[in-house]
Scaffold this motif. Sequence first.
Motif, PDB file in Angstrom:
ATOM      1  N   GLY A  37       0.815  -1.214   0.000  1.00  0.00           N
ATOM      2  CA  GLY A  37       0.000   0.000   0.000  1.00  0.00           C
ATOM      3  C   GLY A  37       0.843   1.256   0.000  1.00  0.00           C
ATOM      4  N   GLN A  86       0.805   3.847  -3.194  1.00  0.00           N
ATOM      5  CA  GLN A  86       0.341   5.219  -3.057  1.00  0.00           C
ATOM      6  C   GLN A  86       1.350   6.223  -3.597  1.00  0.00           C
ATOM      7  OE1 GLN A  86      -0.619   5.701   1.074  1.00  0.00           O
ATOM      8  NE2 GLN A  86      -2.442   4.413   0.952  1.00  0.00           N
ATOM      9  N   ASN A  87       2.591   5.802  -3.741  1.00  0.00           N
ATOM     10  CA  ASN A  87       3.626   6.690  -4.256  1.00  0.00           C
ATOM     11  C   ASN A  87       4.097   6.293  -5.643  1.00  0.00           C
ATOM     12  OD1 ASN A  87       4.838   8.852  -2.202  1.00  0.00           O
ATOM     13  ND2 ASN A  87       3.997   7.130  -1.051  1.00  0.00           N
ATOM     14  N   ASN A 126       5.197  11.217  -1.633  1.00  0.00           N
ATOM     15  CA  ASN A 126       4.028  12.043  -1.288  1.00  0.00           C
ATOM     16  C   ASN A 126       4.118  13.429  -1.926  1.00  0.00           C
ATOM     17  OD1 ASN A 126       3.262   9.892   0.499  1.00  0.00           O
ATOM     18  ND2 ASN A 126       4.689  10.710   2.001  1.00  0.00           N
ATOM     19  N   SER A 165       1.894   9.134 -10.335  1.00  0.00           N
ATOM     20  CA  SER A 165       1.347   9.111  -8.970  1.00  0.00           C
ATOM     21  C   SER A 165       1.651  10.375  -8.186  1.00  0.00           C
ATOM     22  CB  SER A 165       1.851   7.874  -8.206  1.00  0.00           C
ATOM     23  OG  SER A 165       1.401   6.701  -8.819  1.00  0.00           O
ATOM     24  N   ASN A 193      -3.631   5.895  -8.326  1.00  0.00           N
ATOM     25  CA  ASN A 193      -3.771   6.119  -6.878  1.00  0.00           C
ATOM     26  C   ASN A 193      -3.250   7.494  -6.470  1.00  0.00           C
ATOM     27  OD1 ASN A 193      -4.692   5.198  -4.413  1.00  0.00           O
ATOM     28  ND2 ASN A 193      -2.706   4.403  -3.802  1.00  0.00           N
ATOM     29  N   SER A 196      -4.329  11.642  -5.928  1.00  0.00           N
ATOM     30  CA  SER A 196      -5.453  12.564  -5.752  1.00  0.00           C
ATOM     31  C   SER A 196      -5.488  13.601  -6.866  1.00  0.00           C
ATOM     32  CB  SER A 196      -5.333  13.280  -4.412  1.00  0.00           C
ATOM     33  OG  SER A 196      -5.405  12.373  -3.352  1.00  0.00           O
TER      34      SER A 196
END
Length: 815
Positions: A418, A422-423, A549, A572, A601, A603
């Motif tokens: 995960g 996410q990155n 991030n 990402s 994944n 935003s």
Amino acid sequence: MQVLKFGGTSVASAENISKSCDISLRALENGLVVIVVSALGGTTDALIKAGKTAAEGDVAYQDILQQLEQRHLEAAEELQLPPAPLDNATALITDGFLELHRLCDGVAALQELSSRTLDRLMSYGELLSSQLVELHFHRLQPDAVWADARQLIRTNSRFGNAEVDVLATEKLVKDFQAQHPNASWIVPGFIAADAHGTTTTLGRGGSDYTAALLAAALGADKLEIWTDVSGMMTADPRLVRGARPIARISYQEAMELSHFGAKVLYPPTIQPVMKRGIPLWIKNTFAPDDYGTLVEVEPPRTSASVQGISSVGNLTLLNLEGSGMVGIPGFSMRLFAALARERINVVLITQSSSEHSICVGVNAADTTPAQVAVDEEFAVEIAAGRIEPLRPERGLAIVALVGENMKDHPGISGKLFGALGQNGVNIRAIAQGASEKNISTVIRAEDVRKAINVLHEAFFEATYKQVNLFLLGPGNVGGKLLGQLARQQAHLLEHLGLQVRVVAIANSRHCLVNEEGVDLAAWPEALAEAPPLSLTDLTELIIARNLRNSIFVDVTANAAAAACYASLLEKSVAVVACNKVAASSEYTNYARLKSLAKEFNASFLYSTNVGAGLPVISTLNDLMRSGDVVRRMQAVLSGTLNFVFNNYDGSRPFAEVVRQAQAEGYTEPDPRLDLSGTDVARKILILAREAGQVIEMSDIEIETFLPPACLEGDVEAFYTQLAAHEAHFRALFDAAQATGARLKFVARYAEGRAAVGLQQIPPGHDLYDLRGKDNVVLFHTDRYDELPLVVKGAGAGAEVTASGVFADIVRAARL
């Protein structure tokens, strides 16, 4: 008996040699010591270079040797030895380098450097350093003796990486101990000899191995590895700032970490002492009071599921696949036998349960010989089409989680995957043993730094998550946003666990970049002096920096900036857009960006596109996610127009009121976007799309109240025409005033159709009492049928818009 090994940095200078001897002297308080010494830092590399330079027929090897000799002579002199020992040291060094010159002269004459000769060359590093240490230590401990490792450690004749004859070595060590029962020893590491007395070496890092072999043969109380870091770390400190020492660790965990790149420990070192149950302590020569890392058979149980994160680069995946492999025994054996014949080490193995493919990882340097060997082994099957030719995938690395307790903690793999997912770190292969001490993932080499930091954050730094912002457009709204970020950084860290760093600030003329975080107290001055950077270059910079991030914050109205979103989402990188261009562009582009955000994944948030800081889009999203259906929307979506018509009463010119709105920061940079209705049309378009409607800008009916001449020319011409048409605006106001109504520029949506235009709102209507720069949206849904759901508040202004962008940043950061 204790064995202390000092690495190259620990004996790199006279000062460091003195520190190492002081440490050894203190250890004598607990019994006799065996001191194993590496070459002076950098010496082995220099000797290899001298040999290879000589083999090329280049006389530059002479300069290399002269510089090394001078360095050793200076170290001897700086040790401030008494006259006799100093003369002895000088003679040893001079004689040693005379022999090195003769060896390299021979290599130059033959233009050939054999493995045997190279071992002989490299041995002088440890031979000279250990004798320097012995001469200095002898002053402190007169009973100490120098022991030639070539007389203690017996190997085969595989030069460059000789295999140790353990039984013969143990006998030689014990014989030497019997001859010197009350003496401490100083021993050169790394070197040994075969049965003929020919010098061999134990491979790079072999000084650790020397120390472990001696410790095992002597049944030592402990083995200490003295280096330049305070023990094994939770991650490579060169890659992860927050890496910290591991206090106590098991042999098995240490083996896993050392195999996957923990440079502080050489992997074979552990085997001899692990077999005898001898504690191994890794300590820092330059911070001897630090605890370091104690490697032992059964360290105390801890609650930590993961002990460390390690990596190894320069990896190639070799994928053998084909339908002809399914159900046929022997393919794996033949694959590994072919690689073994070429002495190619397999770093990682994974196989699909369908037996359709076998994937192995090898060092990048072995790629070509491995490919040739395997293709030759399976030439018949490849020719028949039962197996595909071997496909090497280069440019990869392994990142591994290591910990004894992982087997007792469910969800470790999920957390690992995960965090990486996410990155945008794609996993090419996975390997996990049944013991569950190690979970290895194969990723792109360029993602290693980001991956290790992400995982370290997830498993060791639960207190905070680092977020890296790239901000485009530090104008009115962007400047307010930077101010809010500066004021709230401490709050975000303390209460939300977010360490928010602004890594780049860019405008149309300059781009300020600081990977450690821009100083938000002095960014305007620094930005003014920063170099220019195009949007394309900025996008490439964000992708190339590959920081964990990452969030791109677009506080512009620039179509070119919006065109960069897709490239960023595909990597990402989250996108927070104050810019309305993307969400109001062609529906196919809008849908593609939404799809990319979901696929990768990442935003894609644009709450301020409608209502500035008001939760309009988020409220609509919540309605849709909960299964409600939006039937109608009625809204005042322009804080600018609401401000203008709330302040225009005929007492002063319409143009003057518009100028005031622009001066106070309520309008777009070009106020015609507001007054023409285009901006409001974009907003109702976005709301309609968020409500599930497939709709284009051309489908929005715009009922403009401006005379056509006002939309021609530049902004100043616009103001000139506003003044010229004052009678027109006064007539609109008077008509509304005559019926007691108020002018509002209203956006409407109903059953798939949308329109915007100026309306006379009568008393008692939900929009009538809307004051100042407020916005309001009325949602009529299946659940809110009789009375609409109302979102109302300030819908314009730099401060509130910036706060909306800020909120989107926090949402993106917390996902």
